[in-house]
Scaffold this active site. Structure first.
Site, short mmCIF file in Angstrom:
data_model
loop_
_atom_site.label_atom_id
_atom_site.label_comp_id
_atom_site.label_asym_id
_atom_site.label_seq_id
_atom_site.Cartn_x
_atom_site.Cartn_y
_atom_site.Cartn_z
N LYS A 123 0.86 -1.19 0.00
CA LYS A 123 0.00 0.00 0.00
C LYS A 123 0.89 1.23 0.00
CE LYS A 123 -4.09 1.93 0.55
NZ LYS A 123 -3.86 2.53 -0.78
N LYS A 135 5.39 2.08 -3.09
CA LYS A 135 5.25 3.40 -3.70
C LYS A 135 5.46 3.26 -5.20
CE LYS A 135 4.44 7.66 -2.35
NZ LYS A 135 3.67 8.16 -1.21
N GLN A 174 7.11 4.18 3.86
CA GLN A 174 5.71 3.75 3.91
C GLN A 174 5.52 2.48 4.74
OE1 GLN A 174 3.59 5.76 1.61
NE2 GLN A 174 1.97 5.07 2.97
N LYS A 205 5.36 3.71 8.37
CA LYS A 205 4.18 4.56 8.57
C LYS A 205 2.92 3.69 8.63
CE LYS A 205 3.95 7.86 5.71
NZ LYS A 205 3.76 8.91 4.71
N SER A 231 -7.17 5.55 3.76
CA SER A 231 -7.14 4.63 2.62
C SER A 231 -7.43 3.21 3.10
CB SER A 231 -5.76 4.65 1.96
OG SER A 231 -5.68 5.68 1.01
N ASN A 258 -2.80 19.03 -2.04
CA ASN A 258 -3.80 18.36 -1.21
C ASN A 258 -3.47 18.48 0.28
OD1 ASN A 258 -4.45 15.76 0.39
ND2 ASN A 258 -6.00 15.81 -1.21
N GLY A 302 -2.97 8.08 -4.14
CA GLY A 302 -2.38 9.27 -4.75
C GLY A 302 -1.16 9.77 -4.01
N ASP A 303 -0.49 10.71 -4.60
CA ASP A 303 0.63 11.43 -3.98
C ASP A 303 0.83 12.68 -4.83
OD1 ASP A 303 2.94 11.01 -1.87
OD2 ASP A 303 3.99 11.69 -3.65
P1 NDP Z 1 0.16 17.77 -4.47
O1 NDP Z 1 0.66 17.39 -5.81
O2 NDP Z 1 -1.28 17.92 -4.24
O3 NDP Z 1 0.87 19.12 -3.98
C1 NDP Z 1 2.24 19.24 -3.88
C2 NDP Z 1 2.57 20.68 -3.52
O4 NDP Z 1 3.96 20.79 -3.24
C3 NDP Z 1 2.29 21.65 -4.66
O5 NDP Z 1 1.97 22.89 -4.13
C4 NDP Z 1 3.63 21.71 -5.40
O6 NDP Z 1 3.82 22.89 -6.12
C5 NDP Z 1 4.59 21.63 -4.22
N1 NDP Z 1 5.84 21.00 -4.66
C6 NDP Z 1 6.00 19.74 -5.13
N2 NDP Z 1 7.27 19.51 -5.44
C7 NDP Z 1 7.92 20.63 -5.14
C8 NDP Z 1 9.28 21.04 -5.24
N3 NDP Z 1 10.21 20.19 -5.68
N4 NDP Z 1 9.60 22.29 -4.83
C9 NDP Z 1 8.64 23.14 -4.37
N5 NDP Z 1 7.34 22.83 -4.27
C10 NDP Z 1 7.00 21.60 -4.64
O7 NDP Z 1 0.80 16.69 -3.48
P2 NDP Z 1 0.34 16.31 -2.00
O8 NDP Z 1 -0.16 17.51 -1.29
O9 NDP Z 1 -0.50 15.10 -2.08
O10 NDP Z 1 1.74 15.83 -1.37
C11 NDP Z 1 2.60 16.74 -0.67
C12 NDP Z 1 3.53 15.94 0.22
O11 NDP Z 1 2.76 15.16 1.15
C13 NDP Z 1 4.45 14.93 -0.49
O12 NDP Z 1 5.65 14.85 0.22
C14 NDP Z 1 3.67 13.63 -0.35
O13 NDP Z 1 4.51 12.50 -0.46
C15 NDP Z 1 3.13 13.79 1.06
N6 NDP Z 1 1.98 12.96 1.40
C16 NDP Z 1 0.82 13.03 0.69
C17 NDP Z 1 -0.26 12.26 1.07
C18 NDP Z 1 -1.59 12.38 0.40
O14 NDP Z 1 -2.56 11.82 0.94
N7 NDP Z 1 -1.73 13.08 -0.70
C19 NDP Z 1 -0.16 11.28 2.17
C20 NDP Z 1 1.07 11.36 2.92
C21 NDP Z 1 2.10 12.15 2.50
P3 NDP Z 1 3.58 22.87 -7.72
O15 NDP Z 1 2.13 22.57 -7.90
O16 NDP Z 1 4.00 24.21 -8.18
O17 NDP Z 1 4.47 21.77 -8.23
#
Ligand code: NDP
Length: 451
Positions: free
Chosen positions: A90, A126, A111, A114, A384, A241, A165-166
């Site tokens: 997962k 992943k 993961q 976690k 999830s 997100n 998702g991620d």
């Molecule tokens: P999204 O794609 O929804 O959002 C990512 C955000 O981070 C965007 O604002 C993006 O900006 C910014 N970003 C991504 N890469 C970079 C970078 N290299 N430098 C600067 N800004 C960056 O992803 P999530 O919100 O889902 O995920 C964010 C984090 O949370 C990740 O580390 C993910 O692994 C972690 N996570 C997510 C979960 C989930 O349920 N979605 C669960 C647990 C952890 P831009 O749009 O301009 O690229």
């Protein structure tokens, strides 16, 4: 440059497998669990660590698809199935140009622990692709998802491996991936989580990671007898997100989130960020944060080109609590010093491994309440897991029921992490507490399952 050199250069770019980030994640675990390895010889006898650091399998494949100009594009797809001792593999799928085997090994490895902390029967994995969804039309995204699933479907299943998702993969992409899976396999089952609610998604899954981070933070602050988030200024990075739902929950608990960021720049809004405006820009228009200041007077936009070298201005904004919610290694030692100098008392990681080891060391030395990602952002995968339960039993739970379960799980994780830290002589160190507790659950199950 001739055509041959151009082609070779492209291949060379693809050939680089940078595993530094995976080693960073692995070293943190190894240092944390050293006391456990010393106190219990079984873990070495059964070579648990040696077996855990190697994924069960790394699946790497070609994704060829057709863009809106009728041109063929080729990306690389991956699924790293790390460990399924506790349950089906997962973990999320990431679509971002920086994706490679090293990044996915780091994320898959994290993961495992976690997922173990949630107490649910799920293993660690992943996946994703170096496909860049930015600027792509809806139909290009749909065609890419279909092409990606054309290969991925061979390796996943409701009792085998259940992706979610991620970064770059939200509810829309999961919908297209699910649609493609169903057509290719003629099977309707809970093979993906984070699905749209209209066909099997769980209520609260989109909110779960961000809400969970805040629930965990509240529990941690209470446990450590620190002031609550009520009325406090908070800084958040990211605008995806996790960041948006962290901001939403911060408002619900009476805090004032004043920053957010994306890859182009950051917003500082001293009266609190306008969540509705942010949602409109990011979720509806799918645009840049720069648009925010067009309608919101009093707010400031700082573009990446104006950032001081090696420092992120989100982390030099005074706050009580900081929530890095964008990506790995986004908060370094200089940022940690800035946070501490400006009175920050709490850091809770929404993103995966957003703080560098040097930053974490500073936080722990300065007795900052520090919530590591493995524990703090486990709410997403926890819900999830609840979505898998609902799909398997053909039931749908109410928003309130899922929210209550999420809260309960986050509080339970916080308690486990805190008690484990106490037991191993590192009271208040939630990094070691989370690593030891997560490792122990998987390791004990590995011993019970045999080699
Ligand atoms: P999204 O794609 O929804 O959002 C990512 C955000 O981070 C965007 O604002 C993006 O900006 C910014 N970003 C991504 N890469 C970079 C970078 N290299 N430098 C600067 N800004 C960056 O992803 P999530 O919100 O889902 O995920 C964010 C984090 O949370 C990740 O580390 C993910 O692994 C972690 N996570 C997510 C979960 C989930 O349920 N979605 C669960 C647990 C952890 P831009 O749009 O301009 O690229």
């Amino acid at each position: 440059m001739g055509i041959a050199e151009k082609e070779i250069k492209k291949f060379e770019q693809n050939r680089v497998v940078d595993e530094a980030i995976f080693y960073q994640a692995m070293e943190e675990i190894v240092y944390s669990i050293a006391p456990l390895l010393e106190s219990d010889a079984r873990y070495q006898k059964y070579a648990i660590l040696e077996r855990l650091v190697v994924p069960d399998r790394v699946i790497k494949f070609k994704v060829a698809w057709i863009n809106d100009k009728n041109e063929i594009e080729v990306n690389t797809g991956y699924r790293v199935q790390f460990n399924n001792t506790l349950g089906p593999y997962k973990g999320g799928l990431r679509f971002h140009p920086s994706v490679n085997e090293g990044v996915l090994k780091f994320l898959g490895f994290e993961q495992i622990f976690k997922n173990a902390l949630t107490g649910l029967p799920i293993g660690g994995a992943k996946g994703g692709s170096d496909f860049n969804p930015k600027g792509r039309s809806e139909f290009e995204i749909m065609r890419f998802c279909t092409a990606y699933m054309q290969e991925l479907h061979k390796y996943i299943g409701a009792r085998i491996d259940v992706p979610a998702g991620d970064i770059g993969v939200g509810c829309r992409e999961i919908g297209y991936l699910f649609g493609a899976y169903k057509k290719i396999t003629a099977t309707y089952d809970g093979v993906l989580t984070g699905k749209p609610f209209v066909f099997g998604g769980s209520l609260m899954r989109p909110e779960a990671t961000g809400y969970g981070v805040v629930y965990f933070t509240q529990a941690m602050l209470e446990m450590q007898k620190r002031e609550s988030l009520q009325g406090k200024i908070c800084t958040v990075s990211g605008a995806g997100n996790v960041a948006l739902h962290t901001i939403e929950k911060l408002y619900q608990v009476g805090a004032i989130p004043v920053t957010c960021s994306d890859s182009g720049g950051m917003i500082y809004d001293p009266h609190g960020v306008d969540l509705a405006l942010l949602q409109e820009i990011k979720n509806v228009q799918r645009g840049s944060l720069e648009k925010y200041v067009e309608t919101r007077t009093g707010a400031k936009y700082i573009s990446v080109s104006e950032y001081p070298i090696e420092e992120h201005p989100v982390w030099s904004t005074p706050c009580y609590a900081a929530f890095p919610c964008a990506t790995q290694n986004e908060l370094n030692e200089a940022d940690a010093k800035n946070l501490i100098a400006n009175g920050c008392m709490c850091v809770a990681e929404g993103a995966n491994m957003p703080s560098t080891p040097q930053a974490i060391e500073l936080f722990l030395n300065q007795k900052i309440s520090f919530a590591p990602a493995k524990a703090a952002n486990a709410g997403g995968v926890a819900v999830s897991g609840l979505e898998m339960s609902q799909n398997a039993s053909m039931k749908r739970w109410s928003f309130e029921k899922v929210d209550a379960k999420l809260k309960e799980i986050m509080h339970q994780i916080c308690k486990t992490v805190s008690l484990t830290a106490l037991e191993y002589g590192v009271e208040g160190n939630f990094v070691d507490g989370a690593n030891i507790a997560g490792f122990k659950r998987v390791a004990d199950a590995m011993i019970a399952e045999g080699v």
